[in-house]
Each structure stands twice: as structure tokens, then as C-alpha cells.
Scaffold this active site. Sequence first.
Site, PDB file in Angstrom:
ATOM      1  N   GLU A  64       0.820  -1.221   0.000  1.00  0.00           N
ATOM      2  CA  GLU A  64       0.000   0.000   0.000  1.00  0.00           C
ATOM      3  C   GLU A  64       0.848   1.262   0.000  1.00  0.00           C
ATOM      4  O   GLU A  64       0.403   2.324  -0.400  1.00  0.00           O
ATOM      5  CB  GLU A  64      -0.941   0.020   1.206  1.00  0.00           C
ATOM      6  CG  GLU A  64      -2.124  -0.896   1.093  1.00  0.00           C
ATOM      7  CD  GLU A  64      -3.098  -0.492  -0.010  1.00  0.00           C
ATOM      8  OE1 GLU A  64      -2.662  -0.388  -1.167  1.00  0.00           O
ATOM      9  OE2 GLU A  64      -4.277  -0.303   0.278  1.00  0.00           O
TER      10      GLU A  64
ATOM     11  N   THR B 224      -5.182   8.271  -3.315  1.00  0.00           N
ATOM     12  CA  THR B 224      -5.384   8.012  -1.878  1.00  0.00           C
ATOM     13  C   THR B 224      -4.583   9.012  -1.047  1.00  0.00           C
ATOM     14  O   THR B 224      -5.081   9.558  -0.064  1.00  0.00           O
ATOM     15  CB  THR B 224      -4.993   6.560  -1.524  1.00  0.00           C
ATOM     16  OG1 THR B 224      -5.780   5.693  -2.345  1.00  0.00           O
ATOM     17  CG2 THR B 224      -5.278   6.235  -0.071  1.00  0.00           C
TER      18      THR B 224
HETATM   19  N1  HSE Z   1      -8.606   3.886   4.819  1.00  0.00           N
HETATM   20  C1  HSE Z   1      -8.056   4.328   3.586  1.00  0.00           C
HETATM   21  C2  HSE Z   1      -8.476   5.756   3.332  1.00  0.00           C
HETATM   22  C3  HSE Z   1      -8.542   3.449   2.481  1.00  0.00           C
HETATM   23  O1  HSE Z   1      -9.667   6.038   3.484  1.00  0.00           O
HETATM   24  O2  HSE Z   1      -7.634   6.593   2.997  1.00  0.00           O
HETATM   25  C4  HSE Z   1      -7.992   3.811   1.142  1.00  0.00           C
HETATM   26  O3  HSE Z   1      -8.501   2.915   0.182  1.00  0.00           O
END
Ligand code: HSE
Length: 308
Positions: free
Chosen positions: A126, A181
Amino acid sequence: MVKSVTVRAPCSTANLGPGFDVFGMALDALYDNVVLTKKGKGIVIVSSDNIPLNPSKNTAGLVASAMKKKFKIKDGIEIKIKKNIPAGYGMGSSAASAAACAVGINKLYNLKLTDEELVGFAGIGEKASAGIIHYDNVAASALGGFVIVKTTPLKVVKIQPPNDLVLCVAVPELMVPEKKTKVSRGVIPKKVSLSDMIKNISNASGIVAGFSERNSELIGRSVQDVIVEPARKHMIPGFDKVKKNALTAGAYGVTISGAGPSVIAFTDKKHDSKKISNAMKRGFKDAKKESNVFVCKPSKGPIIKKGK
Ligand code: HSE
């Protein structure tokens, strides 16, 4: 001796509203296909999709490097990736390839890793897309079902979702920024008020109770987030309308799927998911955006096939 394994890892939704970086759920909608083969030297990524082929920039490549190093694997590993999950839409695309790689290497070398070890390695991938490690999507993709991720130390709790839970995931046709993200994490408040924290904890607790009691209505009605969703929704054209339409059409709860821009509605088999999907589509259309809606149930997790 097994030389190759094929792993189909599911897409996933993260957060489920109030569970930012903690909750994830695997979705039986789209799957990435990853074939891992002991071959040559080093790590080689093979793909005809638009993804980095340099292992140090590729989610699966990062996972394979870390596992190779940790377990002193001498073989070269070829990682053949077929992406079916669109990248950058909040459906855990990067996580699925990373999870598939961790699950595949675990199988290929019979490492017998615990859930936490698997998720720990998958989370390394990630970093390539989010800038930091978060485990919600990878845990869901690697283990299936609904997952709760506790960190420091990493502990993953998995709960099998109720059989009647139905999700409608609306994916808008938008240009998403590169490193989406990372960008969408940048708009979240650094501090929250006590009253907002209380609301989110009460809803998060409702979600966990709903999964434990196998109560889809309680899960859906608890999908309410007063912290992250309000901060991010401006990045999704038509979000308020999409949400309102889905709720009016009978959804129990609606929120951003992961970091967006997909929007996810929670319902059950008693409700008309087609009506909810069409209502969501209309919401995006009013904002001049087309969308595809996937109606699905939770996924049980990756499907692993041994090769020769
Ligand atoms: N928890 C993470 C966010 C997930 O919301 O940034 C990203 O897919």
C-alpha cells in the site's frame, strides 16, 4: 514441488463510514488475477495493464521483495498481473494485487503465515499507492469477509458477514488524480471534536455489533461518518444527491467507499437493489457524470490454484 500458483484476490471497500483505516470488507464484484512463478533471478513483473513494472514501484513487487528478504528466498519470482479492479476508485485495487502476492508466496513456499503476518506483508504494498501503510483493504482482500484491523501490535479480527447483506457500489466515470489516496488523505482533519468522536465510535460499535449479530439493517444504519466523509465529499461530484437518492430508494446507509470516488450503499435482500442502483446512477447523472454500479455481496476471500 509447486512451481507456480494463481491467486484471484477480491476488491474491497474500506472504512465502512466511521471505521477509517480500521474496517474493511471484501466484495464479490471484481478480482485481480496474479500468477506467481518461481523463475529466473530477482523479481520480474509481467503485465499488459497500465501499472508500474519496476518492482520497487509496484504494490505486488514491494510485497514480494519484502517476503523474499525476510524468508531468504533464493529463487527468482515472476509476478504476472491481470488487473480487473479499476485503480484509484476506492475499490482496493492496489491492495488486491498486494494481497494476492502475499497469499501466493505464502502458498508457493508453504510459509504457513498467520493472518497478521500475511496482512503485514500485504500492507507493505500500500505504500506504493497511499504513501503510508494502511491495512484495511489488504486485510479484507487477503482474508475475505469483514475485518477489523487493530494496529501496534497488528491484530486482525475477521467476521463472516450476514448472508443477506447486499452492497451497491457506484463507480463514477471521473478522472482521478495520480496518487489519489494520498491526495484524499490530505483533506482529512488532523484533530476532531469530542462530540464527533463519540458519534463515530457509537456508529463503529453499531457496525461491529451488526456483523456479530448478523444483522444487515444494524450494519447499514450504522454506516454514518461525521469526520472523514464531510471532509472528502467535495471530491465526488454529486455525492449528496447520490447518497440521498440511495437512501430514498431504500438503502440503510450510504458512504464513500474507501478514499472514493466510488460511493457504496448498504442494503439487504429484502430491498430492491436495482432501484437503489438506478437512484445512485441518477444522482451522478445530475452532476453530469456517468457511473457503473456493481451490486454484490461480500466476498469470502482469495481463490488460490496451484500450478505445476
Ligand atoms: N482507509 C483508507 C483511506 C482506504 O480512506 O484513505 C484507502 O482505500
